[in-house]
Structures are given as C-alpha cells and as structure tokens.
Design an enzyme around this catalytic site. Structure first.
Site, PDB file in Angstrom:
ATOM      1  N   HIS A 145     -15.657  -5.802  19.076  1.00  0.00           N
ATOM      2  CA  HIS A 145     -14.573  -5.805  20.019  1.00  0.00           C
ATOM      3  C   HIS A 145     -13.175  -4.945  19.648  1.00  0.00           C
ATOM      4  CE1 HIS A 145     -15.357 -10.229  19.757  1.00  0.00           C
ATOM      5  NE2 HIS A 145     -15.867 -10.050  18.492  1.00  0.00           N
ATOM      6  N   ASP A 182     -23.010 -11.133  22.440  1.00  0.00           N
ATOM      7  CA  ASP A 182     -22.780 -11.742  20.989  1.00  0.00           C
ATOM      8  C   ASP A 182     -22.372 -13.062  21.664  1.00  0.00           C
ATOM      9  OD1 ASP A 182     -21.557 -10.840  18.195  1.00  0.00           O
ATOM     10  OD2 ASP A 182     -20.575 -12.031  19.330  1.00  0.00           O
ATOM     11  N   HIS A 184     -18.947 -14.210  21.042  1.00  0.00           N
ATOM     12  CA  HIS A 184     -17.436 -13.823  21.283  1.00  0.00           C
ATOM     13  C   HIS A 184     -17.848 -12.323  22.657  1.00  0.00           C
ATOM     14  CE1 HIS A 184     -18.036 -14.847  17.538  1.00  0.00           C
ATOM     15  NE2 HIS A 184     -17.298 -15.783  17.758  1.00  0.00           N
ATOM     16  N   ASP A 270     -25.182 -14.800  17.056  1.00  0.00           N
ATOM     17  CA  ASP A 270     -24.066 -15.828  16.641  1.00  0.00           C
ATOM     18  C   ASP A 270     -23.963 -16.813  17.900  1.00  0.00           C
ATOM     19  OD1 ASP A 270     -22.522 -14.397  18.000  1.00  0.00           O
ATOM     20  OD2 ASP A 270     -20.835 -13.793  16.877  1.00  0.00           O
TER      21      ASP A 270
HETATM   22 ZN   LIG Z   1     -19.753 -12.313  17.766  1.00  0.00          ZN
END
Ligand SMILES: [Zn+2]
Length: 371
Positions: A145, A182, A184, A270
């Site tokens: 991120h 991931d 996200h 996740d």
């Molecule tokens: Zn994540």
C-alpha cells in the site's frame, strides 16, 4: 519436484510496533520487544506463528533460512521521496506516531522497515542469480500500500517495488510481473509502475475493501504502461473456485502475453475465511493451488524464478496453515501437518448459483483486457 527454496526472515521484523505502548513502564522500541499481543490487527504473531509452524513441521530443515542486510538510504530513494524518508526517520527516532492513514508505528520502525525491504531484495537477488530456485520473504512491515511519499495501510516502504528497482540496477533484470493476491488492492505497486511497460502489475482484491470503495477495473496504466496494470475486483464472499477461475482466465494468460523474466507474488493471506479485515472464503488449499499455478507459469516462462513476499493476513490461528501450504508448494516438500479447519471452510464455499455471477464478471474482465 523438490526445489532449493529460500526463506528470508528476521526476528527484528516481528518487533515493528504497530500499537504505541509500553512493557511494564519501558517504552517499546530499539531493545525492548513489544508485548506479544498488542491488540492491533497487524500483529507480529501471525508472522511469527507461521515461521514457528514451519519449524515444528520440520519443513525448515530442508529450506535455506537466511536473514539479510537492510536496504541503505540511497536505495530507498529509487522509489521514495527524500522528504518522506526524512519524515519517517524523524518520527521513528522520536517515539513513533501515525505516519499516514492506517500507518501507526513505534520507535525504531524506520530501521525495521529497511530490514523488511532488505529481506525482499535478498530473496529476489538469490533467485535472479540462480543460487536458489525460488524464495519467500517474511517481510514485516508489509509494503504493497505504500506510496513514494506516503505510508498507508500498515506499509512504510514499498518492499517489492524497491526490490525490483534495486535488482534492475544491480542484477539487470528486464520484465517483472507482480501478482498481488492480498485481499486488499495493491495500490502502491500500481501507482509506482503506472507508466511502465517493464513491470506488469496484477491485483486480485475484494471489491471496495481497501482503499475503501476502490474497484479499479478501469485502471489499466497510462503512457508506456497502458495495458500493463490489471485489476481483478472480486465480490465479497468469493471462494476457492472464483479465485482459481480468475487466475486461470486472466492471470495466466496475462503472464503468457507479458513473458516475464521474474514473477513476484505479493502474498497476503487476508482472503482466508477467518480474516478479520476482509470477507472472502479462501483456505490453505486455495493458497496451495494458486502457488502451484503460478510456479507452473514461472517454470514455463522464466526458469521457475518465483519470489513470494509476505503482505497482509491477520488471523493468528489460521495464517500459519496458509503460509505453510505456500512453502510446501514452493519447496515441493509435503509435511505431516493437517489444516484443522480446511474441511469446514470447504463446506462453506459459495454454491454454483452464486458463483455463476462471479464467473460472468471475470469473463467480462477477461475480454476487456483482450486475453
Ligand atoms: Zn491486505
């Protein structure tokens, strides 16, 4: 097939402190290890327990366990702005704080982040120079991120982007594909390589999860990089079959078209069914099979050169089983460990009538990307 698999980790990475706190009355940081349960989602225990399960399973006896040198300040500037690095170091030297959205850190996190990025680079280097067949970096803090001038989402340095840029300079690699599973969105990696045609970035993520509201299917890169960024938003509740379908229908053909010299996976866990920060339905078998498919593609396209880099995954109890499955697949060694909740999650998978919608959406994306 058994492979020479590297596993890069360092206990210090588990000391990165994502909740500002004390042990008794000592401020955490430098030589004071944080308490084991910080209460924060981004806990070191998920990662430490993965490494511990690998130890007790016996797998680590067959892997190449290493630490690495931290990246130096000059290398960090390949991706990050000077002003950001100064701000990060100052906060790290002065007790910690909140460096960006969802980016709390403690004393000394700057040095730990440099080590975390160093582990990623070392894993890339040994695979590129042929010393090992493939490798895993248990990097913490994570990186996908992080933007050049901003920490976010528990990420402080762009571990994968730094490793790629440093390897381009030092080893001279050309085309690199980054697959981010991931749950996200891999917004940092996307941003950094937005206008580049030598790095293909693909993110599979829960639609709208994080950054909040983001889908990204229309974001395909710009300039030279147009067509070299692919987003695959999946609906909440997507399970094993949907992920595998997306990998088979979009990821593998995109890799085939791109012809990478190295594949890096931003390996977050996740999307597993027990994660507190997302709503997907994967299990250890899903991570095992996705790793198998990507390793196969690497065998076909780039002499097996595959590096996995740890990103998110926030359930202490379950991440170790997903991580072990990935390591077993990378090394070609199966341990005796059984995933205690595999069967339960398999029974909870979405049924055919619901999966149909997800498959249709993936088919639409596939044709939009010309794959
Ligand atoms: Zn994540």
């Amino acid at each position: 097939m058994q492979r020479k698999t590297g596993f890069f980790f360092d206990e210090l990475c588990f000391w990165h402190n994502s909740a500002l706190q004390h042990v008794v009355t000592f401020p955490v940081g430098r030589w004071v290890q944080p308490p084991s349960n910080t209460g924060h989602a981004e806990s070191p225990e998920t990662k430490r327990r993965m490494k511990n399960l690998m130890d007790v399973s016996g797998l680590n006896r067959s892997l190449y366990l290493r630490s690495a040198e931290p990246l130096d300040d000059a290398t960090l500037k390949l991706v990050h702005t000077e002003a950001y690095l100064q701000r990060f170091k100052f906060m790290s030297d002065n007790g910690g704080g909140i460096l960006g959205p969802e980016a709390p850190m403690g004393q000394g996190s700057y040095e730990i982040a440099k080590l975390s990025a160093g582990l990623t680079y070392a894993a890339v280097e040994v695979v590129l120079n042929g010393e090992l067949d493939n490798a895993y970096s248990l990097s913490r803090p994570p990186g996908h991120h992080c933007l050049p001038d901003r920490a976010m989402g528990f990420c402080f340095l762009a571990n994968i982007a730094l490793a790629i840029e440093h390897a381009k300079e030092k080893v001279g690699v050309g085309r690199v594909a980054v697959i981010d599973w991931d749950v996200h969105h891999g917004n940092g990696t996307q941003h950094i390589f937005w206008e580049r045609d030598d790095v293909l970035t693909i993110s599979l993520h829960q639609d709208g999860c994080y950054p909040e509201g983001y889908s990204g299917e229309n974001d395909i890169g710009a300039g030279e990089g147009e067509g070299f960024n692919i987003n695959i938003p999946l609906m909440a509740g997507a399970g094993h079959n949907s992920y595998l379908y997306a990998v088979e229908q979009i990821v593998l053909p995109a890799l085939q078209r791109f012809q990478p010299e190295l594949i890096i996976v931003a390996c977050g866990y996740d999307a597993n069914a027990y994660d507190p920060l997302a709503r997907m339905q994967l299990h250890s078998g899903s991570f095992r099979e996705m790793t198998h498919k990507i390793q196969q593609a690497a065998d076909e396209l780039c002499h097996g050169k595959l590096v996995m880099v740890h990103e998110g995954g926030y359930t202490e109890a379950y991440v170790p089983f997903c991580g072990l499955a990935v390591m077993e697949e990378l090394s070609g060694i199966r341990t005796e460990v059984n995933d205690p909740i595999l069967n339960a999650i398999q029974l909870q998978q979405p049924k055919e009538r619901f999966e149909m919608f997800q498959r249709q959406a993936i088919d639409e994306l596939k044709s939009r990307f010309g794959l």
